[in-house]
Scaffold this motif. Structure first.
Motif, PDB file in Angstrom:
ATOM      1  N   UNK A 157      89.054 121.801  50.100  1.00 45.67           N
ATOM      2  CA  UNK A 157      90.243 122.020  50.925  1.00 45.67           C
ATOM      3  C   UNK A 157      90.601 120.861  51.842  1.00 45.67           C
ATOM      4  N   UNK A 158      89.665 119.942  52.049  1.00 49.54           N
ATOM      5  CA  UNK A 158      89.993 118.732  52.795  1.00 49.54           C
ATOM      6  C   UNK A 158      90.039 117.519  51.877  1.00 49.54           C
ATOM      7  N   UNK A 159      88.903 117.131  51.348  1.00 48.50           N
ATOM      8  CA  UNK A 159      88.806 115.921  50.537  1.00 48.50           C
ATOM      9  C   UNK A 159      89.675 116.027  49.293  1.00 48.50           C
ATOM     10  N   UNK A 207      87.579 122.748  55.750  1.00 53.52           N
ATOM     11  CA  UNK A 207      88.882 123.363  55.501  1.00 53.52           C
ATOM     12  C   UNK A 207      90.052 122.417  55.734  1.00 53.52           C
ATOM     13  N   UNK A 208      89.820 121.246  56.310  1.00 54.03           N
ATOM     14  CA  UNK A 208      90.922 120.316  56.531  1.00 54.03           C
ATOM     15  C   UNK A 208      90.500 119.171  57.414  1.00 54.03           C
ATOM     16  N   UNK A 209      91.482 118.351  57.788  1.00 52.29           N
ATOM     17  CA  UNK A 209      91.228 117.229  58.690  1.00 52.29           C
ATOM     18  C   UNK A 209      92.307 117.192  59.761  1.00 52.29           C
ATOM     19  N   UNK A 255      88.515 110.834  68.872  1.00 50.90           N
ATOM     20  CA  UNK A 255      88.367 111.813  69.958  1.00 50.90           C
ATOM     21  C   UNK A 255      89.547 112.781  69.996  1.00 50.90           C
ATOM     22  N   UNK A 256      90.748 112.270  69.788  1.00 56.30           N
ATOM     23  CA  UNK A 256      91.924 113.150  69.818  1.00 56.30           C
ATOM     24  C   UNK A 256      91.819 114.234  68.748  1.00 56.30           C
ATOM     25  N   UNK A 257      91.432 113.831  67.538  1.00 55.89           N
ATOM     26  CA  UNK A 257      91.257 114.806  66.474  1.00 55.89           C
ATOM     27  C   UNK A 257      90.135 115.774  66.785  1.00 55.89           C
ATOM     28  N   UNK A 258      89.068 115.272  67.411  1.00 55.78           N
ATOM     29  CA  UNK A 258      87.944 116.138  67.772  1.00 55.78           C
ATOM     30  C   UNK A 258      88.366 117.185  68.794  1.00 55.78           C
ATOM     31  N   UNK A 259      89.163 116.778  69.782  1.00 59.57           N
ATOM     32  CA  UNK A 259      89.643 117.732  70.775  1.00 59.57           C
ATOM     33  C   UNK A 259      90.463 118.838  70.104  1.00 59.57           C
ATOM     34  N   UNK A 260      91.355 118.455  69.190  1.00 62.16           N
ATOM     35  CA  UNK A 260      92.173 119.455  68.501  1.00 62.16           C
ATOM     36  C   UNK A 260      91.309 120.390  67.661  1.00 62.16           C
ATOM     37  N   UNK A 261      90.305 119.835  66.998  1.00 63.84           N
ATOM     38  CA  UNK A 261      89.438 120.649  66.145  1.00 63.84           C
ATOM     39  C   UNK A 261      88.589 121.601  66.978  1.00 63.84           C
ATOM     40  N   UNK A 262      88.024 121.108  68.072  1.00 65.74           N
ATOM     41  CA  UNK A 262      87.203 121.959  68.931  1.00 65.74           C
ATOM     42  C   UNK A 262      88.047 123.042  69.588  1.00 65.74           C
TER      43      UNK A 262
END
Length: 310
Positions: free
Chosen positions: A14-16, A47-49, A88-95
């Motif tokens: 679902x991601x790769x 499930x995604x990126x 970090x921005x992506x990590x914040x959104x994911x968390x």
């Protein structure tokens, strides 16, 4: 996650897989596909990126997909919902979305690193520090994993020195990540190389040594997974139907087929906890969501041998 199982298989389709095809699978179809993967017994699904939609429109709905996947933990206790983040921005959104695990791409090839994330490998290690600090602050129980891309060679750079791979892996651990695995992003690896490099990785990193992420570009995906298993690896990434590749690695094609990987291990008497018949059934929502997209796998086409245990 791995108690009572001999190997742990992480589904990355679902991601790769989806980021590597031109078409965008509708959100509802993604959710049905993830439902089917969980029903088959997969206990970790990427499930995604969390990347800008303008770069990967296929991932624009990732937060909604994460929210749906999290609802499956009621009927499938122990399911781990994972997402890739580049910074970090992506990590914040994911968390914030509630993912159970973060994975970050760090490339052993400088050329691939610049093409993929527009940062050098050293800059990505500093980004890791920032992500780990964020994780420690807002979600200390969430593991952070690194897959070292192009660890076995790069179509842009060429050969990648094994010493450089190990040195970068140690730098990632020093930055605070929980696991570092090796990725054959361009499908250039061969079994002797895989066995040698994973043996070194495990000797240097101990419990921080992570998964094998192999591609089948040159038909050696399963052989390389078996070589990694022989070297002591017990975590493997794969993709249903063999979907996958890398938009920034010319010539890279699909991941190891989950169906074939599960069959290989189960036929060897190595438990995966995955039901092959239900795994075959999970191909249907994939095909429905991506009509006309080639879907691979020798085992689904040949069928299970007569007398195969239920």
């Amino acid at each position: 996650m791995r108690t009572a199982l001999d190997v742990h298989i992480s589904e990355v389709g679902p991601r790769d897989g989806l980021q590597s095809v031109k078409a965008t699978m509708p959100t509802a179809d993604k959710c049905r596909w993830i439902d089917a993967l969980a029903a088959a017994g997969l206990r970790e699904i990427e499930v995604g990126s969390f990347v800008p939609a303008k770069l990967l429109p296929q991932m624009a709905d990732v937060a909604a997909v994460v929210r749906h996947a999290l609802t499956l933990t009621v009927s499938h206790p122990g399911l781990r919902v994972m997402a890739l983040v580049p910074n970090r921005r992506g990590a914040w959104a994911a968390l914030t979305a509630g993912v159970h695990k973060l994975t970050l791409p760090v490339s052993a090839s400088e050329a691939h690193s610049l093409a993929n994330v527009r940062k050098t490998s050293a800059q990505m290690v500093e980004e890791l520090r920032s992500v780990v600090a964020l994780r420690n602050e807002v979600a200390p129980g969430v593991p952070v994993e690194v897959g070292l891309s192009t660890a076995f060679g790069c179509t842009l750079q060429g050969a990648v020195a094994e010493d450089d791979v190990i040195r970068l892996a140690l730098a990632c651990v020093e930055a605070g990540v929980d696991e570092v695995g090796l990725s054959d992003t361009t499908g250039m690896a061969h079994p002797a190389q895989v066995r040698r490099l994973f043996t070194r990785l495990r000797a240097e990193l101990g419990s921080h040594a992570g998964a094998a992420h192999m591609h089948n570009t040159r038909g050696l995906g399963l052989a390389n997974c078996l070589a990694a298993f022989d070297a002591g690896v017990r975590s493997f990434d794969s993709s249903l139907g063999g979907l996958g590749g890398c938009p920034y690695a010319p010539g890279a094609s699909g991941n190891v087929v989950t169906e074939d990987l599960v069959f290989m291990f189960e036929a060897m008497g190595v438990s995966t906890g995955i039901d092959l018949q239900q795994l075959f059934a999970a191909r249907e929502p994939l095909k429905a969501g991506l009509p006309g997209e080639p879907v691979y796998g020798m085992t689904p086409e040949a069928g299970l041998p007569r007398g195969w245990r239920a």
